[in-house]
Design a protein around this motif. Structure first.
Motif, PDB file in Angstrom:
ATOM      1  N   ASN A 183       0.827  -1.212   0.000  1.00 12.58           N
ATOM      2  CA  ASN A 183       0.000   0.000   0.000  1.00 12.58           C
ATOM      3  C   ASN A 183       0.861   1.262   0.000  1.00 12.58           C
ATOM      4  O   ASN A 183       0.569   2.230  -0.700  1.00 12.58           O
ATOM      5  N   GLU A 184       1.929   1.231   0.769  1.00 14.67           N
ATOM      6  CA  GLU A 184       2.852   2.375   0.786  1.00 14.67           C
ATOM      7  C   GLU A 184       3.521   2.578  -0.569  1.00 14.67           C
ATOM      8  O   GLU A 184       3.688   3.703  -1.018  1.00 14.67           O
ATOM      9  N   SER A 185       3.871   1.463  -1.189  1.00 12.67           N
ATOM     10  CA  SER A 185       4.498   1.549  -2.520  1.00 12.67           C
ATOM     11  C   SER A 185       3.515   2.143  -3.520  1.00 12.67           C
ATOM     12  O   SER A 185       3.884   2.986  -4.345  1.00 12.67           O
ATOM     13  N   ASN A 186       2.249   1.718  -3.438  1.00 10.55           N
ATOM     14  CA  ASN A 186       1.230   2.273  -4.329  1.00 10.55           C
ATOM     15  C   ASN A 186       1.053   3.771  -4.097  1.00 10.55           C
ATOM     16  O   ASN A 186       0.883   4.530  -5.053  1.00 10.55           O
ATOM     17  N   ALA A 187       1.088   4.188  -2.840  1.00 10.10           N
ATOM     18  CA  ALA A 187       0.962   5.613  -2.524  1.00 10.10           C
ATOM     19  C   ALA A 187       2.149   6.382  -3.106  1.00 10.10           C
ATOM     20  O   ALA A 187       1.995   7.494  -3.636  1.00 10.10           O
ATOM     21  N   TYR A 188       3.335   5.772  -3.018  1.00 13.08           N
ATOM     22  CA  TYR A 188       4.536   6.379  -3.596  1.00 13.08           C
ATOM     23  C   TYR A 188       4.369   6.552  -5.104  1.00 13.08           C
ATOM     24  O   TYR A 188       4.580   7.625  -5.661  1.00 13.08           O
ATOM     25  N   TYR A 189       3.977   5.474  -5.768  1.00 11.50           N
ATOM     26  CA  TYR A 189       3.806   5.523  -7.225  1.00 11.50           C
ATOM     27  C   TYR A 189       2.748   6.547  -7.626  1.00 11.50           C
ATOM     28  O   TYR A 189       2.910   7.271  -8.603  1.00 11.50           O
ATOM     29  N   VAL A 217      -1.411   4.403 -11.147  1.00 12.12           N
ATOM     30  CA  VAL A 217      -2.585   4.567 -10.284  1.00 12.12           C
ATOM     31  C   VAL A 217      -3.084   3.175  -9.937  1.00 12.12           C
ATOM     32  O   VAL A 217      -3.803   2.544 -10.710  1.00 12.12           O
ATOM     33  N   ILE A 218      -2.616   2.663  -8.813  1.00 14.33           N
ATOM     34  CA  ILE A 218      -2.966   1.300  -8.401  1.00 14.33           C
ATOM     35  C   ILE A 218      -3.421   1.331  -6.942  1.00 14.33           C
ATOM     36  O   ILE A 218      -2.747   1.907  -6.092  1.00 14.33           O
ATOM     37  N   HIS A 219      -4.599   0.778  -6.703  1.00 12.81           N
ATOM     38  CA  HIS A 219      -5.181   0.798  -5.354  1.00 12.81           C
ATOM     39  C   HIS A 219      -5.554  -0.607  -4.904  1.00 12.81           C
ATOM     40  O   HIS A 219      -5.863  -1.469  -5.718  1.00 12.81           O
ATOM     41  N   LYS A 220      -5.551  -0.783  -3.596  1.00 17.09           N
ATOM     42  CA  LYS A 220      -6.113  -2.002  -3.024  1.00 17.09           C
ATOM     43  C   LYS A 220      -7.625  -1.821  -2.969  1.00 17.09           C
ATOM     44  O   LYS A 220      -8.122  -0.762  -2.585  1.00 17.09           O
TER      45      LYS A 220
END
Lengths: 220, 220
Positions: free
Chosen positions: A53-59, A66-69
Motif C-alpha cells: 500500500n505504501e508503494s502504491n501511494a509512492y507511485y 494509479v494502483i489501489h487495493k
C-alpha cells in the motif's frame, strides 16, 4: 454471498489484515486457541500488505501509476443512524471477494494482482490462492490486462513477481503434481524484487521487465 | 478516514445503495425526516447501480469485459468471533472512497468510471461529483486509461456516456460558470446510451464509439 463457518473456523484470507490498534476484538481470554493463531497470522500479513500500500501511494504521488487495493467486501445487515453523528454499522459480515485485491493502470496497461505470503522457507503453498482469483486473473489476461502475483517469503524476506500464466500452470498441475511451488522453481520462473526504502516494494521494475519480455515475444 | 457528520447529515453518496431487504435500519418512527429523505434517495439510486452491475455480469459472462464495482470502503472498529459461527462486525463506519466506483479491463484498455443520477429534467448538477473522483479520473487518464461517467436522468429515463475530460472542463468552470450541465450540452457532448434488456445498460457500445474517435484523433 456471506461465508458460513459451521465448524467455527476463521477464513483468515478474507478477513482484512488491519493493525491491532484498529480492531477491538473480544478479550484474549474469551478467544479460542485457533482464533488467536489466526489473528496472529492476520497481523503478520499486515506488514507485507502495508508495504505494498505504501508503494502504491509512492507511485501515485509521483504520477508513475494509479494502483489501489480494493476495499474488503462487506455484507451490511444493520445500520444505525444516530442523530448528530455518523451512521454506525452494527451488524455486518465478511463476504467472499470475486476478484483480486489490487488493480489499476500503468503506462496504458491494465494491471491486476494478488499479494500472498508464506512462512515456508523452501516452497510456496498453492493453498494461499483461491479458484476465484485464478479465474479472475485469467479473464483479465484474456482481455489484454497484465496480471501477476507478488509472493513474499516472510522468513527469508524475499519477494518475487510471478506472472499469472506461470501461476496458472502450477495451479492446474496441482491435481497430479506438487501442492506448492519450490523456491528454486520460483527463482527460475519469476523476477525477484529487492526491497527498497521508497518504494518499499518496487514492483513496477519487475513489471517493466515483464512488459519488455512480452513485447519482445510479440515482435518475434 | 472516517467521515464525521457533526450536523447529523447523512452522506448518502458514500452509503452503499443496498436494497431495503438487506438493510435493517432503525424503525421509521425513530428516523428524522432528513434521514428518511436520504434513505429514499439511496433506494432510488439502487436501480441504476443494479442495472450497471447486471450489465457488468453480462459482459463478464460473455468474456466481453472484466469490470467490477469496488466494495464500499468500511472502517472496521469491532469484530466478534463467536464460536461455531461467522465473524460478526459489530461496529464499523463508512469511509470516504479515494477512487471511483467501477474499474476493469476491456480490449486491453484500462476502464474506470463513476455512475451518477439526477431527478432533474433539464440539467445535471455537478454537486453529484466529488473532487477525489475528478482527481482520480484525471490521474488514470494521464496513465493512458479510459475514464468516463455514466449520467442517468431518472425522470427522463435517459442515460449518457460523458468522457472525463469533458466532465473535468465543466467541473473546472464551476467557479465562474454554471453549477450544473444543461441537458442540451450533455446531448451535444456525450453519447446517449439506449437501454436494453441484456445488457440493460449497453455502455460498451458508447465506449467503442469513444475509442474509435480517440484513435481517429491519434491518426490525424
Amino acid at each position: 454471498m456471506v461465508l458460513n463457518y459451521p465448524d467455527g473456523r476463521l477464513y483468515s484470507d478474507d478477513i482484512p489484515k488491519k493493525p491491532a490498534k484498529q480492531v477491538r476484538t473480544t478479550p484474549p481470554s474469551k478467544r479460542t486457541a485457533q482464533t488467536q493463531k489466526k489473528n496472529n497470522f492476520a497481523n503478520r500479513g499486515m506488514r507485507f500488505e502495508e508495504a505494498i500500500n505504501e508503494s502504491n501511494a509512492y507511485y501515485l504521488s509521483r504520477n508513475l501509476a494509479v494502483i489501489h487495493k480494493k476495499p474488503t467486501p462487506i455484507q451490511i445487515v444493520k445500520v444505525d443512524y444516530p442523530r448528530r453523528s455518523a451512521a454506525v454499522i452494527k451488524e455486518a459480515y465478511f463476504k467472499e471477494a470475486s476478484t483480486t485485491d489490487y488493480n489499476g493502470v500503468y503506462k496504458g496497461y491494465y494491471v491486476d494482482f494478488e499479494a500472498k505470503e508464506t512462512k515456508n522457507k523452501t516452497s510456496f503453498p498453492l493453498k494461499n490462492f483461491h479458484q476465484h482469483q485464478i479465474t479472475h486473473m485469467n479473464a483479465c489476461r484474456n482481455q489484454g490486462g497484465i496480471t501477476f502475483v507478488l509472493l513474499w517469503f516472510s522468513q527469508l524476506q524475499r519477494c518475487f513477481f510471478m506472472d499469472s500464466k506461470t501461476l496458472d500452470r502450477h495451479w492446474q498441475a496441482q491435481a497430479t503434481a506438487k501442492k506448492s511451488i519450490p523456491l528454486q522453481v520460483i527463482e527460475a520462473e519469476s523476477t525477484e524484487i529487492f526491497l527498497g526504502i521508497a518504494p518499499r516494494i518496487p514492483y513496477l521494475d519487475a513489471l517493466d521487465h515483464y512488459i519488455a519480455l512480452k513485447e519482445q515475444e510479440h515482435d518475434n
